[in-house]
Enzyme design. Structure first.
Site, PDB file in Angstrom:
ATOM      1  N   ASP A   1     -13.034   5.568   2.732  1.00 52.22           N
ATOM      2  CA  ASP A   1     -11.619   5.659   3.100  1.00 52.22           C
ATOM      3  C   ASP A   1     -11.282   7.073   3.576  1.00 52.22           C
ATOM      4  O   ASP A   1     -11.207   8.008   2.772  1.00 52.22           O
ATOM      5  CB  ASP A   1     -10.770   5.272   1.873  1.00 52.22           C
ATOM      6  CG  ASP A   1      -9.272   5.275   2.168  1.00 52.22           C
ATOM      7  OD1 ASP A   1      -8.851   5.800   3.223  1.00 52.22           O
ATOM      8  OD2 ASP A   1      -8.508   4.750   1.329  1.00 52.22           O
TER       9      ASP A   1
ATOM     10  N   ASP B   1       0.881  -1.164   0.000  1.00 53.59           N
ATOM     11  CA  ASP B   1       0.000   0.000   0.000  1.00 53.59           C
ATOM     12  C   ASP B   1       0.922   1.218   0.000  1.00 53.59           C
ATOM     13  O   ASP B   1       1.572   1.520   0.999  1.00 53.59           O
ATOM     14  CB  ASP B   1      -0.876  -0.040   1.271  1.00 53.59           C
ATOM     15  CG  ASP B   1      -1.685   1.235   1.478  1.00 53.59           C
ATOM     16  OD1 ASP B   1      -1.648   2.115   0.602  1.00 53.59           O
ATOM     17  OD2 ASP B   1      -2.357   1.336   2.530  1.00 53.59           O
TER      18      ASP B   1
ATOM     19  N   GLU C   1      -7.324   0.441  -4.403  1.00 54.58           N
ATOM     20  CA  GLU C   1      -7.340   0.327  -2.933  1.00 54.58           C
ATOM     21  C   GLU C   1      -8.667  -0.225  -2.419  1.00 54.58           C
ATOM     22  O   GLU C   1      -8.664  -1.120  -1.560  1.00 54.58           O
ATOM     23  CB  GLU C   1      -7.016   1.691  -2.308  1.00 54.58           C
ATOM     24  CG  GLU C   1      -5.541   2.040  -2.495  1.00 54.58           C
ATOM     25  CD  GLU C   1      -5.225   3.512  -2.332  1.00 54.58           C
ATOM     26  OE1 GLU C   1      -6.116   4.263  -1.893  1.00 54.58           O
ATOM     27  OE2 GLU C   1      -4.098   3.903  -2.648  1.00 54.58           O
TER      28      GLU C   1
ATOM     29  N   LYS D   1       2.714  11.143  -3.328  1.00 52.17           N
ATOM     30  CA  LYS D   1       1.647  10.480  -4.086  1.00 52.17           C
ATOM     31  C   LYS D   1       0.726  11.492  -4.765  1.00 52.17           C
ATOM     32  O   LYS D   1       0.151  11.226  -5.818  1.00 52.17           O
ATOM     33  CB  LYS D   1       0.844   9.596  -3.120  1.00 52.17           C
ATOM     34  CG  LYS D   1      -0.226   8.738  -3.781  1.00 52.17           C
ATOM     35  CD  LYS D   1      -0.794   7.780  -2.767  1.00 52.17           C
ATOM     36  CE  LYS D   1      -1.915   6.936  -3.298  1.00 52.17           C
ATOM     37  NZ  LYS D   1      -2.398   6.003  -2.271  1.00 52.17           N
TER      38      LYS D   1
END
Ligand code: AMP
Length: 618
Positions: A211, A24, A187, A87
């Site tokens: 999330d 991850d 994800e 990211k």
């Protein structure tokens, strides 16, 4: 289609029994997991305490690269040499990031709005791919230490809303870190797998994955049928998360005590201490009803009720996103079978309760929300390794398929390991004024330069109407059928001219040859990446040189003698830099030229607009 069991470190073919890890690669934290005796587990640090590796890269004075917890302390002391949230930059152009520049403590480079961003640290330029690769290397070392064996294959997760460029950038980062990225998975898909959803081939369900991390929020609605995950919709806010909860608490305490931060070291330290106390308060209130601490002799208190009132508007924003995602998927809450919770901030009871109330059912929250995505990736990795015999592996294409672009670079259109049949496309344009023909050369392989890949065929798209460079819109489509036949179509969208070709992608290549191509790509990853960045910098520099020359000829009357001389001097320096082989000096020369000419361009534009307007009045 083939799946090739090879040991990438030795180059030998062997049984596919070696471990494939799940990674991850997160905005705030990253982690690595694998399946041990049928159970997914995340790998902890040497002390065996923490599985999270903060996604922070610090460049130390002695040129060493420090990643993770050890890099965190430098966020406040040396922000310009300490990179976080990389990211957010993956596959992004400067234009995408312009409005968020103030969010980053380090320098994001590129005034040429269309090209991909880079990060400047001291006198070097790094791509988000290189920086992510540093985090991946740290994870690779961590698991190798744990397993006492080398690891070279991985499944990496990305948000469901990542586009092709962002997924490709993540793949490239893996490759650069010496990992063969067998698959990039979403994800929310990974989180579902961690709860066993999608592992039963006969079951079908529709689920919502909520999330909420430290700095980002997203909701995805997925439909799962025969083990295949389809993303029906996604929504979210890339600048909303637990950090905003902390900030709400800090603001509350400040108002209560009438604090005012001074713009000096002491003020900064006090602010930092308050922020840490706020996070501690938030975490405590996940399990208790009140909190109290002292910060610099001040008593800071908070009850759960007060905390809930503070974050209520933020939680409400996430619920609005959920409603929008349902609407986009053309579903109602009754259509959702399960709700899966991901991210550290879903530990907050108000968040859990509000989401459960909205969907009208209890949420899935038993798996550690920080680890759930990595654990799911490890389960997917195990399936790919062929260890789970109950699950059917979909056929995949063994090598990437793409076309040649400027400077002999390979532009991947269908990445390796994509499901077949598969269809993908991308738009291109011309690079020369009046260009009427475009050669489309199709290649297969993992290397960055087409000369190192395998050519499958080529054709010429003719009859493009003459237009200035950059104006034609040429769509290239790849259609790969289940038998490995690839059809490539090129169409100029303004005029409608088109041309196509059919090739057999697996013709005349053995499994050993494919394996060798993969090994070569990993062994040469670093060198390939360097050549790619150099060629990209050169292409960009050539474009800038062309525009600078045009600018000078068209606007000479509006510029002073001095400005013209200086611009010419800087273009000359850039021209010289493009003839050398150092991408950093090309980037630096571009930077200097842009910095000098940007204000001139603005001024000239203002004059032109004024003239145009006064012209209208006459
Ligand atoms: P992630 O990005 O998923 O790692 O989430 C990190 C966020 O979760 C940070 O804002 C943390 O402060 C928050 N977090 C971690 N543990 C807790 C907890 N027990 N209660 C509330 N928030 C938490």
């Amino acid at each position: 289609m083939a799946r090739i069991p090879i040991n990438l470190s030795t180059g030998k073919l062997e049984q596919a029994s070696n471990i494939i890890v799940g990674i991850d690669l997160g905005t705030t934290n990253s982690l690595v997991a694998y399946l041990k005796e049928g159970k997914a587990r995340a790998v902890s640090d040497e002390a065996g305490k923490n599985s999270l590796v903060p996604s922070i890269v610090h460049f130390a004075q002695d040129e060493r690269v420090v990643v993770g917890e050890k890099a965190r302390a430098f966020l406040t002391t040396e922000p310009q040499n300490t990179i976080y949230s990389v990211k957010r930059l993956m596959g992004k152009s400067y234009k995408d990031m312009e409005e968020h520049q103030q969010y980053f403590g380090y320098k994001i480079i590129d005034e040429d709005t269309e090209s991909l961003v880079k990060v400047r640290v001291k006198d070097k330029f790094y791509t988000p791919i290189e920086l992510s690769a540093m985090i991946l290397k740290e994870l690779k070392q961590r698991i190798e230490r744990d397993l006492k064996a080398s690891v070279s294959k991985a499944v990496i997760t990305v948000p469901a809303y990542f586009n092709d460029a962002q997924r490709q950038a993540t793949r490239d980062a893996g490759k650069l870190a010496g990992l063969d990225v067998l698959r990039i998975i979403n994800e929310p898909t990974a989180a579902s797998l961690a709860y066993g959803i999608g592992l039963d081939m006969d079951a079908s369900s529709t689920i919502a994955v909520y999330d909420l991390g430290g700095g980002t929020f997203d909701i995805s609605i997925l439909h799962i049928e025969q083990g295949i995950f389809e993303v029906l919709s996604t929504h979210g806010d890339t600048f909303l998360g637990g950090d905003d909860f902390d900030k709400a608490i800090v603001d509350y305490w400040m108002e209560e005590h009438g604090f005012n931060f001074e713009e000096n070291e002491q003020g900064k330290r006090f602010q930092q201490a308050l922020r840490l106390a706020a996070e501690q308060a938030k975490k405590t209130l996940s399990t208790r009803d009140d909190f109290q601490t002292t910060v610099a002799a001040y008593t800071c208190k908070l009850t759960k009720e007060q905390f809930n009132a503070l974050i209520q508007p933020l939680v409400e924003r996430t619920l609005q996103s959920c409603k929008q995602a349902l609407k986009d998927a053309k579903l109602t809450v009754d259509d959702i079978d399960n709700v899966v919770m991901v991210g550290g901030s879903t530990r907050v009871p108000l968040v859990k309760e509000s989401v459960a109330a909205l969907f009208g059912k209890p949420v899935f929250d038993e798996v550690n929300p920080d680890e759930v995505v990595a654990l799911g990736a490890a389960i997917q990795a195990d399936v790919l390794a062929g260890n789970n015999k109950d699950i059917l592996l979909l056929d995949v294409t063994p090598l990437s398929l793409g076309i040649e672009t400027m400077g002999g670079l390979m532009d991947v259109i269908i990445p390796r390991n994509s499901k077949v049949p598969s269809k993908a496309g991308r738009q291109y344009t011309t690079s020369v004024d009046g260009q009427t023909r475009l050669k489309v050369a199709v290649f297969q392989g993992e290397r960055d330069l087409v000369k190192d890949n395998r050519k499958l065929g080529e054709f010429i798209l003719e009859g493009i109407p003459p237009m200035p460079a950059g104006l034609p819109k040429i769509e290239i489509q790849f259609i790969l059928d289940a038998d490995g036949i690839l059809q490539v179509k090129a169409k100029e969208l303004r005029s409608g001219v088109e041309q196509s070709i059919k090739v057999r992608s697996t013709y005349g290549i053995s499994e050993e040859e494919m394996a060798k191509m993969l090994i070569d790509s990993i062994q040469n990853a670093k060198q390939d990446m360097e050549v790619r960045s150099l060629l990209e910098a050169r292409n960009e520099a050539n474009n800038i040189l062309l525009s600078a020359d045009k600018f000078l000829t068209q606007n000479a009357a509006l510029l002073s003698e001095e400005e013209i001389t200086k611009t010419k001097e800087l273009t000359n320096l850039l021209r010289i830099a493009t003839e050398e082989t150092d991408k950093d000096s090309i980037n630096a020369a571009m930077d200097n030229l842009n910095e000098f000419t940007n204000p001139l361009a603005h001024r000239v534009m203002d004059v032109n607009i004024k003239e145009a307007l006064s012209g209208k009045k006459v």
